[in-house]
Motif scaffolding. Structure first.
Motif, PDB file in Angstrom:
ATOM      1  N   GLU A  18       0.844  -1.195   0.000  1.00 25.76           N
ATOM      2  CA  GLU A  18       0.000   0.000   0.000  1.00 25.76           C
ATOM      3  C   GLU A  18       0.880   1.246   0.000  1.00 25.76           C
ATOM      4  O   GLU A  18       1.777   1.379   0.830  1.00 25.76           O
ATOM      5  N   ARG A  58     -16.487   7.405   0.873  1.00 27.48           N
ATOM      6  CA  ARG A  58     -16.808   6.906  -0.479  1.00 27.48           C
ATOM      7  C   ARG A  58     -17.879   5.814  -0.319  1.00 27.48           C
ATOM      8  O   ARG A  58     -18.943   6.075   0.173  1.00 27.48           O
ATOM      9  N   GLN A  86     -16.405   2.005   3.484  1.00 24.37           N
ATOM     10  CA  GLN A  86     -15.430   1.099   2.860  1.00 24.37           C
ATOM     11  C   GLN A  86     -14.125   0.979   3.646  1.00 24.37           C
ATOM     12  O   GLN A  86     -13.488  -0.060   3.599  1.00 24.37           O
ATOM     13  N   VAL A 113       4.201   1.173  -5.441  1.00 27.09           N
ATOM     14  CA  VAL A 113       4.733   0.461  -6.612  1.00 27.09           C
ATOM     15  C   VAL A 113       4.941   1.456  -7.753  1.00 27.09           C
ATOM     16  O   VAL A 113       4.044   2.249  -8.062  1.00 27.09           O
ATOM     17  N   ASP A 131     -11.377  -0.630  -8.915  1.00 23.00           N
ATOM     18  CA  ASP A 131     -11.296   0.627  -9.670  1.00 23.00           C
ATOM     19  C   ASP A 131     -10.114   0.668 -10.634  1.00 23.00           C
ATOM     20  O   ASP A 131     -10.115   1.465 -11.569  1.00 23.00           O
ATOM     21  N   LEU A 138     -17.717  -0.457  -5.976  1.00 23.43           N
ATOM     22  CA  LEU A 138     -16.938  -1.273  -5.041  1.00 23.43           C
ATOM     23  C   LEU A 138     -17.479  -2.702  -5.008  1.00 23.43           C
ATOM     24  O   LEU A 138     -16.717  -3.667  -4.974  1.00 23.43           O
ATOM     25  N   ASN A 139     -18.811  -2.814  -5.029  1.00 21.67           N
ATOM     26  CA  ASN A 139     -19.395  -4.163  -4.988  1.00 21.67           C
ATOM     27  C   ASN A 139     -18.854  -5.026  -6.118  1.00 21.67           C
ATOM     28  O   ASN A 139     -18.455  -6.172  -5.899  1.00 21.67           O
TER      29      ASN A 139
HETATM   30  C1  LIG Z   1     -18.854   9.561  -3.356  1.00 21.91           C
HETATM   31  C2  LIG Z   1     -18.656   8.114  -3.685  1.00 21.91           C
HETATM   32  C3  LIG Z   1     -19.568   7.182  -3.205  1.00 21.91           C
HETATM   33  C4  LIG Z   1     -19.424   5.827  -3.559  1.00 21.91           C
HETATM   34  N1  LIG Z   1     -20.361   4.940  -3.105  1.00 21.91           N
HETATM   35  C5  LIG Z   1     -20.281   3.652  -3.461  1.00 21.91           C
HETATM   36  C6  LIG Z   1     -21.205   2.681  -2.940  1.00 21.91           C
HETATM   37  O1  LIG Z   1     -22.100   3.016  -2.139  1.00 21.91           O
HETATM   38  N2  LIG Z   1     -21.076   1.373  -3.330  1.00 21.91           N
HETATM   39  C7  LIG Z   1     -20.092   1.000  -4.209  1.00 21.91           C
HETATM   40  O2  LIG Z   1     -20.056  -0.197  -4.568  1.00 21.91           O
HETATM   41  N3  LIG Z   1     -19.164   1.874  -4.680  1.00 21.91           N
HETATM   42  C8  LIG Z   1     -19.227   3.179  -4.336  1.00 21.91           C
HETATM   43  N4  LIG Z   1     -18.258   4.055  -4.732  1.00 21.91           N
HETATM   44  C9  LIG Z   1     -17.095   3.568  -5.483  1.00 21.91           C
HETATM   45  C10 LIG Z   1     -16.003   3.045  -4.523  1.00 21.91           C
HETATM   46  O3  LIG Z   1     -15.609   4.058  -3.624  1.00 21.91           O
HETATM   47  C11 LIG Z   1     -14.795   2.519  -5.299  1.00 21.91           C
HETATM   48  O4  LIG Z   1     -15.281   1.631  -6.282  1.00 21.91           O
HETATM   49  C12 LIG Z   1     -13.807   1.820  -4.354  1.00 21.91           C
HETATM   50  O5  LIG Z   1     -13.047   2.734  -3.606  1.00 21.91           O
HETATM   51  C13 LIG Z   1     -12.828   0.943  -5.150  1.00 21.91           C
HETATM   52  O6  LIG Z   1     -11.965   0.296  -4.271  1.00 21.91           O
HETATM   53  P1  LIG Z   1     -10.519  -0.139  -4.740  1.00 21.91           P
HETATM   54  O7  LIG Z   1      -9.939  -0.876  -3.589  1.00 21.91           O
HETATM   55  O8  LIG Z   1     -10.579  -0.775  -6.085  1.00 21.91           O
HETATM   56  O9  LIG Z   1      -9.741   1.244  -4.987  1.00 21.91           O
HETATM   57  P2  LIG Z   1      -9.342   2.372  -3.938  1.00 21.91           P
HETATM   58  O10 LIG Z   1     -10.357   2.464  -2.841  1.00 21.91           O
HETATM   59  O11 LIG Z   1      -9.071   3.602  -4.733  1.00 21.91           O
HETATM   60  O12 LIG Z   1      -8.001   1.830  -3.298  1.00 21.91           O
HETATM   61  C14 LIG Z   1      -6.793   1.787  -4.027  1.00 21.91           C
HETATM   62  C15 LIG Z   1      -5.633   1.700  -3.046  1.00 21.91           C
HETATM   63  O13 LIG Z   1      -4.416   1.542  -3.777  1.00 21.91           O
HETATM   64  C16 LIG Z   1      -3.424   2.394  -3.234  1.00 21.91           C
HETATM   65  N5  LIG Z   1      -2.456   2.683  -4.300  1.00 21.91           N
HETATM   66  C17 LIG Z   1      -2.598   3.511  -5.358  1.00 21.91           C
HETATM   67  N6  LIG Z   1      -1.495   3.498  -6.124  1.00 21.91           N
HETATM   68  C18 LIG Z   1      -0.634   2.630  -5.546  1.00 21.91           C
HETATM   69  C19 LIG Z   1       0.693   2.186  -5.873  1.00 21.91           C
HETATM   70  N7  LIG Z   1       1.314   2.646  -6.962  1.00 21.91           N
HETATM   71  N8  LIG Z   1       1.307   1.295  -5.058  1.00 21.91           N
HETATM   72  C20 LIG Z   1       0.657   0.821  -3.941  1.00 21.91           C
HETATM   73  N9  LIG Z   1      -0.584   1.212  -3.585  1.00 21.91           N
HETATM   74  C21 LIG Z   1      -1.220   2.102  -4.383  1.00 21.91           C
HETATM   75  C22 LIG Z   1      -4.205   3.613  -2.782  1.00 21.91           C
HETATM   76  O14 LIG Z   1      -3.491   4.363  -1.816  1.00 21.91           O
HETATM   77  C23 LIG Z   1      -5.478   2.974  -2.208  1.00 21.91           C
HETATM   78  O15 LIG Z   1      -5.331   2.619  -0.859  1.00 21.91           O
HETATM   79  C24 LIG Z   1     -18.354   5.406  -4.382  1.00 21.91           C
HETATM   80  C25 LIG Z   1     -17.409   6.344  -4.823  1.00 21.91           C
HETATM   81  C26 LIG Z   1     -17.554   7.680  -4.489  1.00 21.91           C
HETATM   82  C27 LIG Z   1     -16.538   8.679  -4.981  1.00 21.91           C
END
Ligand SMILES: Cc1cc2nc3c(=O)[nH]c(=O)nc-3n(C[C@H](O)[C@H](O)[C@H](O)COP(=O)(O)OP(=O)(O)OC[C@H]3O[C@@H](n4cnc5c(N)ncnc54)[C@H](O)[C@@H]3O)c2cc1C
Length: 390
Positions: free
Chosen positions: A33, A43, A107, A129, A286, A299-300
């Motif tokens: 991370e 979020r 989340q 990374v 994402d 996220l789901n």
């Molecule tokens: C206002 C809002 C409301 C939302 N509500 C919903 C909801 O109700 N239900 C739903 O399903 N989705 C919802 N979403 C979408 C949801 O927030 C995202 O889909 C979710 O955060 C995706 O999770 P993730 O782990 O893929 O990515 P992220 O949460 O973005 O996590 C990525 C992680 O990778 C780390 N990272 C980045 N680059 C690097 C690197 N180079 N090396 C190491 N680590 C790195 C980051 O620091 C972070 O911790 C919402 C989004 C927003 C903006």
């Protein structure tokens, strides 16, 4: 099967769940991370029934329910007239799932609870990374701090700006909406004031609002009001105290109660990676796709991918193509299409079209078969059941 070496990049909720699932299946896991701690900005919170099924398999469900709020229904409102248009009830899904409701759990709580359970798996905070190379036998990643890690497979769960995706040279196809989304967190009790439920979609041709209740870290409850900004509105203007209070007034908060706890402004996109895998490296969450948050699907779908991938990589001779073959079309058909339709439904400007959309919602809510069919899609249950058959 012998445990494999799996490296997960990104400890957001998707990476944390992917790491936990892989560890539970007997793999040796390292989770990298970039930040020093889990991001707790507001979020995702809405957790759909098939995701709850996965969390139950992972042994997280009791804690997840304890720190969240169960919500059986969601409602559509016409914001201008404060008229409730339709209500949908997840109880109609009883028999299809053991979880006929959503759970509103923030989340960051999911990421933290998955990491706490990682056991022997290693979690490295402050490891960003920056480079990745692979050959037929494995993958090596290099971090900004100079550390290197090698693995049989890499899961890139490093969010919308994914470095892993960029290192692989995979295009992120789609577009960015001109407006941004503003999230106002407040203690004002909308259920008591408006008679709404815990998840509400309020349509308005100029400025729609989504209204959700979450538990908060202290479990005392708070509301998140999500709005579109005007395309020409600057960040400074959208975040100004006067504009925030004006927005709260438009969802019927009395003047003396327009204080708020937190503000967040997000860019919003609809994008899907051209490919979900290259060689031994997979994209998940994402990093693979982003969408507007209306409907709570992004996220789901990422958690579903993490679970799917952990299962696939645990097969004796995994068909690596199966991941993209299953997941990419499902994201386009269920997550992208629905979130775009959800946004259109809320922002429709043409009065005749607006009235038509409201009428469609009413008719769907009143017809048991259509009500259930709508929820099967909206909850991603239909997509999950299809994934199993693909
Ligand atoms: C206002 C809002 C409301 C939302 N509500 C919903 C909801 O109700 N239900 C739903 O399903 N989705 C919802 N979403 C979408 C949801 O927030 C995202 O889909 C979710 O955060 C995706 O999770 P993730 O782990 O893929 O990515 P992220 O949460 O973005 O996590 C990525 C992680 O990778 C780390 N990272 C980045 N680059 C690097 C690197 N180079 N090396 C190491 N680590 C790195 C980051 O620091 C972070 O911790 C919402 C989004 C927003 C903006």
């Amino acid at each position: 099967m012998q445990g494999r070496n799996i490296l997960v990049v990104g400890a957001g909720p998707v990476g944390a769940v992917a790491a936990l699932a892989c560890a539970r299946f007997g793999h040796k896991v390292a989770l990298l991370e970039a930040q020093e701690r889990i991001d707790d900005s507001p979020r995702a919170s809405t957790t759909q029934p098939p995701t709850l099924e996965i969390l139950a398999e992972l042994g997280l469900i009791d804690e997840y329910l304890r720190v969240g709020l169960v919500s059986r229904t969601f409602q559509f409102w016409d914001r201008g007239t404060l008229a409730r248009i339709a209500e949908f009830d997840f109880e109609r899904l009883r028999g299809e799932t053991g979880f006929p409701f959503v759970v509103q759990t923030e989340q960051h709580k999911l990421a933290n609870m998955a990491i706490e359970r990682l056991g022997d798996a290693s979690v490295f905070f402050g490891f960003k990374v920056i480079h990745l190379q692979q050959d037929d036998d494995g993958v090596t990643v290099r971090c900004e701090n100079g550390e290197q890690f090698s693995a049989d497979y890499v899961i890139g769960a490093d969010g919308g700006r994914s470095t892993v995706r960029k290192c692989l040279g995979i295009e992120f196809e789609g577009y960015t909406w001109p407006e941004r989304f503003l999230v106002i967190t407040t203690k004002f009790d909308f259920a008591a004031a408006l008679g709404c439920c815990l998840r509400n979609y309020m349509a308005d041709p100029d400025e729609w609002t989504n209204l959700f209740k979450v538990a908060g870290d202290d479990l005392t409850g708070r509301w998140r009001a999500v709005y579109n900004t005007r395309a020409d509105e600057s960040d400074e203007e959208a975040l100004s105290d006067a504009a925030v209070r004006a927005r709260l007034s438009r969802i019927y908060v009395p003047e003396r109660e327009r204080d708020y706890l937190h503000l967040n402004l997000y860019n919003v996109h609809q994008r899907v990676a051209k490919s979900f895998r290259k060689g031994r490296v997979f994209l998940c969450g994402d990093a693979a796709h982003v969408n507007n948050p209306i409907g709570g699907l992004g996220l789901n779908s990422g958690i579903h991918e993490a679970w799917d991938l952990a299962n696939l990589l645990s097969e004796k001779a995994p068909d690596l193509d199966a991941y993209e073959r299953r997941r990419r079309p499902l994201n386009i058909e269920y997550v992208q299409e629905q979130t775009i339709a959800n946004k259109k439904r809320l922002e429709e400007r043409d009065p005749a079209q607006r009235a038509k959309r409201f009428q469609e919602l009413r008719e769907m809510a009143d017809d048991p078969a259509r009500h259930k069919a709508f929820l099967m899609r909206a909850s991603l249950l239909e997509s999950s059941r299809r994934a199993v058959r693909t």
